[in-house]
Design a protein around this motif. Structure first.
Motif, mmCIF file in Angstrom:
data_model
loop_
_atom_site.group_PDB
_atom_site.id
_atom_site.type_symbol
_atom_site.label_atom_id
_atom_site.label_comp_id
_atom_site.label_asym_id
_atom_site.label_seq_id
_atom_site.Cartn_x
_atom_site.Cartn_y
_atom_site.Cartn_z
ATOM 1 N N ARG A 149 0.842 -1.214 0.000
ATOM 2 C CA ARG A 149 0.000 0.000 0.000
ATOM 3 C C ARG A 149 0.870 1.255 0.000
ATOM 4 N N ILE A 150 1.760 1.340 -0.977
ATOM 5 C CA ILE A 150 2.571 2.532 -1.153
ATOM 6 C C ILE A 150 2.334 3.082 -2.555
ATOM 7 N N ALA A 151 2.727 4.335 -2.759
ATOM 8 C CA ALA A 151 2.572 4.959 -4.073
ATOM 9 C C ALA A 151 3.373 4.183 -5.111
ATOM 10 N N SER A 152 2.872 4.117 -6.299
ATOM 11 C CA SER A 152 3.496 3.471 -7.462
ATOM 12 C C SER A 152 3.483 1.949 -7.376
ATOM 13 N N GLU A 153 2.760 1.395 -6.396
ATOM 14 C CA GLU A 153 2.700 -0.067 -6.271
ATOM 15 C C GLU A 153 1.619 -0.634 -7.190
ATOM 16 N N LEU A 154 1.960 -1.702 -7.907
ATOM 17 C CA LEU A 154 0.978 -2.465 -8.654
ATOM 18 C C LEU A 154 0.794 -3.800 -7.941
ATOM 19 N N ILE A 155 -0.427 -4.120 -7.594
ATOM 20 C CA ILE A 155 -0.712 -5.349 -6.849
ATOM 21 C C ILE A 155 -1.091 -6.452 -7.832
ATOM 22 N N TRP A 156 -0.333 -7.528 -7.801
ATOM 23 C CA TRP A 156 -0.580 -8.664 -8.697
ATOM 24 C C TRP A 156 -1.046 -9.843 -7.847
ATOM 25 N N ARG A 157 -2.331 -10.159 -7.983
ATOM 26 C CA ARG A 157 -2.878 -11.286 -7.227
ATOM 27 C C ARG A 157 -2.454 -12.591 -7.907
ATOM 28 N N VAL A 158 -1.656 -13.375 -7.237
ATOM 29 C CA VAL A 158 -1.158 -14.620 -7.817
ATOM 30 C C VAL A 158 -2.289 -15.648 -7.818
ATOM 31 N N PRO A 159 -2.691 -16.117 -8.985
ATOM 32 C CA PRO A 159 -3.798 -17.087 -9.039
ATOM 33 C C PRO A 159 -3.284 -18.501 -8.785
ATOM 34 N N PRO A 160 -4.186 -19.421 -8.451
ATOM 35 C CA PRO A 160 -3.779 -20.832 -8.400
ATOM 36 C C PRO A 160 -3.378 -21.297 -9.794
ATOM 37 N N ALA A 171 -3.800 -29.567 -17.635
ATOM 38 C CA ALA A 171 -3.648 -28.212 -17.121
ATOM 39 C C ALA A 171 -2.373 -28.084 -16.282
ATOM 40 N N GLU A 172 -2.041 -26.846 -15.896
ATOM 41 C CA GLU A 172 -0.807 -26.587 -15.131
ATOM 42 C C GLU A 172 -0.779 -27.391 -13.834
ATOM 43 N N SER A 173 -1.900 -27.451 -13.141
ATOM 44 C CA SER A 173 -1.923 -28.162 -11.862
ATOM 45 C C SER A 173 -1.621 -29.646 -12.059
ATOM 46 N N VAL A 174 -2.167 -30.231 -13.131
ATOM 47 C CA VAL A 174 -1.907 -31.640 -13.432
ATOM 48 C C VAL A 174 -0.431 -31.832 -13.786
ATOM 49 N N GLN A 175 0.124 -30.924 -14.585
ATOM 50 C CA GLN A 175 1.539 -31.016 -14.961
ATOM 51 C C GLN A 175 2.433 -30.986 -13.720
ATOM 52 N N LEU A 176 2.118 -30.085 -12.783
ATOM 53 C CA LEU A 176 2.938 -29.992 -11.576
ATOM 54 C C LEU A 176 2.854 -31.275 -10.755
ATOM 55 N N LEU A 206 -3.434 -25.243 -5.692
ATOM 56 C CA LEU A 206 -2.402 -24.619 -4.857
ATOM 57 C C LEU A 206 -1.095 -25.411 -4.988
ATOM 58 N N PRO A 207 -0.009 -24.777 -5.441
ATOM 59 C CA PRO A 207 1.228 -25.518 -5.702
ATOM 60 C C PRO A 207 1.768 -26.278 -4.486
ATOM 61 N N ARG A 248 -8.066 -22.644 3.925
ATOM 62 C CA ARG A 248 -8.524 -23.923 4.489
ATOM 63 C C ARG A 248 -8.005 -25.080 3.653
ATOM 64 N N THR A 249 -7.956 -24.878 2.336
ATOM 65 C CA THR A 249 -7.427 -25.929 1.466
ATOM 66 C C THR A 249 -5.980 -26.230 1.805
ATOM 67 N N LEU A 250 -5.177 -25.181 1.957
ATOM 68 C CA LEU A 250 -3.766 -25.379 2.269
ATOM 69 C C LEU A 250 -3.614 -26.019 3.648
ATOM 70 N N LEU A 251 -4.375 -25.499 4.610
ATOM 71 C CA LEU A 251 -4.290 -26.061 5.957
ATOM 72 C C LEU A 251 -4.647 -27.544 5.939
ATOM 73 N N ALA A 252 -5.655 -27.872 5.143
ATOM 74 C CA ALA A 252 -6.032 -29.282 5.049
ATOM 75 C C ALA A 252 -4.881 -30.119 4.518
ATOM 76 N N ALA A 253 -4.201 -29.614 3.483
ATOM 77 C CA ALA A 253 -3.094 -30.367 2.895
ATOM 78 C C ALA A 253 -1.941 -30.497 3.876
ATOM 79 N N VAL A 254 -1.639 -29.412 4.591
ATOM 80 C CA VAL A 254 -0.520 -29.458 5.542
ATOM 81 C C VAL A 254 -0.853 -30.378 6.712
#
Length: 804
Positions: A149-160, A171-176, A206-207, A248-254
């Protein structure tokens, strides 16, 4: 000299899969965007994506790509220190560390990757905003669970990763998942694809969750894994968890991965969370081996956790670490198991034992070969992050005894390394607590290292006060730190002009060291005696003590001590006018300082070589050494080092016949010194200005001086390093010939120089102005063919009939 690497990107632990569109788009953003923050839940792959982006941007940033891993930083004030450490910037005593970093990066076209900002997001935002505002060519790529949250910041939401559907089953998830299953030793056929698709959908792409699941394919089929994950989801839902779905998905996996571990593997995983960052097997055995795990089982249990992707390691399996998501989960489990206090205490105790052992091997024990001493130094430095965590616990738990013990046995608190503010801060924080059962000797010993930090910060009066308190409170039998304190007091007193008091402490420290057979402090004591003698103009005495100091330093074997004594002998040779020997002594120290990675000492030494080479008219060597020193000064953010180089460049310019360039460089050096609170009018500069006024005239000299003061240090340096040269004068001979008899006043001044007096002191004694003294000294140099006042003093001492 080898070219420094332009990045510190880690080696990839395995193949990067997917996200081609993200990579392309993110690369394009940095053409115009100053700050990009990759945001997303833990385990979504922010760090791995950031490193892949950074690797692809290497060609676009000629001044480098630098990754700052912030997960190990436990307090906000460590953010600046970690960024500085990665950049190679060292703190200055006269300005905030952030300002020093800004000076280092202001003209640099580089990319800074701030990884794992979320737990210190406010401080990260403050640092990033300041750097971006002051450094126009800097770009920042951050990873965080929330934006800066600073000036000139671009926020990139990393998708699954992309999920499979009938149109894109691969798909990418299957490849991984398939890639990581193969890495785990499982070859899945086409018949497994429906279950893999179901599993990838269940894990939301989720990777980290996919990697944890793939690590289990050697024991369970994808279908069995999917069934068990579904069971875990139902428990999370009925348990009233309020976390967002992907968390919750990640917590379940961990949790699922954790539950599949054996009881001992679970114990080890949660205990490993006590480490600040990476660790080795020996450290894990010493801290984590407690009921129900014997030390002999740690290696197999640790290997099992690596195989299950819960612990990562390098290719040699010598260094291990936990992903931040796994570490946070393990910390919670450690707390639930009621083991946090026990593990933190053991961590502190083991760090104390290790650092004490390393300190003794590096500094104190006799007859230790240099490779073993260097190994101890390297090991001590590698523990700095864990030391911070251990000291945090010492302060939190009020364990002053162990906290002070850890401070006083860490090599990082000695002049060879360490952050000045951090040195002072830790000792002061611990001394402000209730000392409990800490004895006077323990407190006095800790004050010794506080005094070191204060001296390095130029707080001389306070350093002397603390050092004297340390000596008064230290047990007589605690010889090594007593000797170290005497040597420090010698340095402080010499800087304060108290030569007689300095001599007393040098003699007392040397006597203690000789009586105990301590070669380190014998060398240091002799070094102090040589420095006192040199300051008084007693060059033969300074030479004798310096040679003895080097012999003791060689006997001990520590390269830092050897480099210091060689540099002292260089200063003595320079004072007596033997420039060839001076240069050889300074050159002797260079490989030792390079081996230690002691950049500040190396920069100082290279500047001395460059200046002496200039006086010898070895202009190529002078230019090379001064340029190298200047580069180190810039890289470490040390303005004092840059000013030292500018003075050397002034000597070089004058030696090459460019008196105007000499004045410009000297003026730039004076301006820079004033900006850091140092005296700008040195004797060398005063004498240069006298010669300039004589040859160029008062008006031209004043104009050049004003112009040089307004120049940036880089521009002034560039003028000498790259500018045109006039015809050089004849080189200085080793034995200058007396060109004419001195006047009565010049003889009088030459005699006063044998007492080591400054221009101001001579002026007060003769009731004339310092400028008049400088003019007389310049005339003496011209007549005798000398280049320093020390040479005049030696000549006057050897020719009493001519000089007095």
């Amino acid at each position: 000299m080898p070219t420094s690497p332009r990045h510190n990107l880690p080696a990839e632990p395995n193949r990067f899969v997917g996200r081609e569109r993200d990579l392309d788009d993110l690369h394009d953003l940095f053409d115009e965007t100053r700050v990009v923050t990759l945001c997303g839940v833990g385990g979504i792959g922010k760090t791995r994506l950031a490193l892949q982006v950074a690797a692809g941007l290497l060609p676009a940033f000629p001044d480098g790509v630098w990754v700052v891993e912030l997960a190990r930083c436990t307090r906000a004030e460590l953010v600046e220190q970690e960024v500085a450490r990665v950049l190679g910037v060292r703190e200055e005593s006269t300005r905030p560390l952030l300002d020093t970093m800004i000076a280092r990066l202001r003209d640099q076209h580089c990319l800074l990757v701030l990884d794992n900002c979320e737990h210190l997001v406010d401080k990260c935002a403050e640092v990033a905003a300041a750097l971006v505002a002051a450094c126009p060519s800097l770009r920042i790529l951050a990873t965080s669970r929330e934006p800066l949250r600073i000036a000139s910041e671009l926020i990139w939401r990393v998708p699954p990763l992309d999920l499979p559907d009938p149109a894109t089953p691969d798909a990418e998830s299957v490849q991984l998942f398939m890639d990581r299953a193969t890495a785990a030793g499982t070859r899945l056929g086409p018949e497994s694809l429906p279950d893999v698709v179901r599993l990838c959908r269940a894990l939301d792409g989720l990777p980290l969750a996919l990697e944890l699941a793939a690590a289990r394919t050697s024991l369970l089929s994808p279908g069995q894994i999917a069934d068990r994950i579904d069971d875990r989801f139902s428990l999370l839902t009925t348990g009233g968890r309020t976390a967002p779905p992907r968390q919750r998905t990640l917590l379940a996996a961990v949790e699922w991965s954790y539950d599949l571990l054996s009881a001992k593997e679970q114990v080890l995983l949660r205990r490993l969370s006590v480490f600040a960052g990476d660790f080795d097997l020996e450290l894990a055995e010493q801290i984590c081996a407690e009921r129900p795990i014997p030390p002999s089982e740690i290696v197999d249990l640790l290997g099992g956790l690596v195989d299950k992707s819960l612990v990562l390691c390098d290719e040699s399996r010598r260094r291990y670490w936990l992903l931040e998501t796994i570490k946070r989960y393990a910390v919670e489990r450690l707390e639930q198991a009621g083991e946090r206090e026990v593990l933190r205490e053991r961590h502190l105790d083991v760090l104390c034992d290790l650092q004490e052992r390393h300190f003794r091997a590096e500094m104190m024990l006799p007859d230790v070969p240099w490779p073993r001493r260097l190994e101890a130094l390297t090991a001590s430095r590698s523990l700095v992050d864990d030391q911070r965590v251990a000291l945090d616990w010492a302060v939190e738990s009020g364990d002053v005894i162990q906290g002070l013990r850890l401070c006083r046995t860490s090599t990082g608190l000695l002049p060879l390394g360490g952050n000045l503010t951090e040195i002072v801060g830790w000792v002061e924080r611990l001394l402000s607590l209730d000392p409990g059962e800490a004895g006077d000797d323990q407190i006095a010993h800790a004050k010794a290292y506080l005094a070191y930090g204060l001296e390095a910060r130029d707080e001389l009066s306070r350093s002397l006060e603390v050092a004297e308190e340390s000596l008064a409170g230290m047990a007589p039998g605690n010889v090594f730190p007593r000797c170290v304190m005497h040597s420090l007091v010698v340095i402080v007193l010499l800087r304060m002009g108290r030569f007689d008091d300095a001599l007393h402490h040098a003699e007392e420290g040397l006597a203690l060291a000789v009586g105990s057979g301590d070669t380190w402090n014998q060398a240091a004591g002799l070094l102090g005696l040589s420095a006192v003698a040199l300051t008084r103009g007693r060059l033969r005495e300074a030479q004798r003590h310096g040679e003895e100091a080097l012999a003791r330093a060689r006997e001990h074997g520590h390269r830092w001590l050897m480099a210091r004594t060689a540099a002292q002998l260089g200063a003595v040779a320079e004072a007596r006018g033997d420039l060839t020997t001076a240069k050889a002594q300074y050159e002797m120290a260079v490989p030792w300082l390079r081996e230690l990675g002691s950049d500040l000492d190396l920069a100082r030494c290279l500047a001395r070589i460059g200046r002496v080479a200039a006086m010898l008219h070895e202009f190529g060597t002078a230019r090379e050494r001064l340029a190298a020193s200047l580069s180190l000064g810039r890289a470490t953010g040390q303005r004092q080092g840059v000013a030292r180089c500018l003075v050397g460049l002034s000597v070089l310019a004058e030696a090459e016949g460019d008196l105007e360039g000499a004045v410009l460089s000297a003026a730039a050096a004076a301006g820079l010194r004033e900006s850091i609170g140092q005296h700008s009018a040195t004797t060398r500069i005063e004498e240069l200005l006298v010669r300039a006024r004589t040859k160029l005239g008062e008006g031209r000299t004043t104009s050049l001086w004003s112009r040089g003061r307004a120049m940036s240090p880089d521009d002034a340096a560039r003028h000498v390093l790259e500018g045109a040269r006039l015809t050089a004068k004849a080189p200085v001979t080793a034995e200058p010939v007396k060109r004419s008899l001195l006047t009565a006043r010049e003889k009088e001044i030459a005699g006063l120089l044998t007492r080591g007096l400054s221009n101001r002191a001579i002026a007060e004694e003769l009731v004339i102005s310092p400028a008049t003294v400088a003019r007389h000294i310049a005339n003496i140099m011209e007549k005798l063919g000398y280049t320093s006042r020390a040479q005049i003093a030696v000549w006057a001492a050897e020719h009493p009939g001519d000089g007095r």
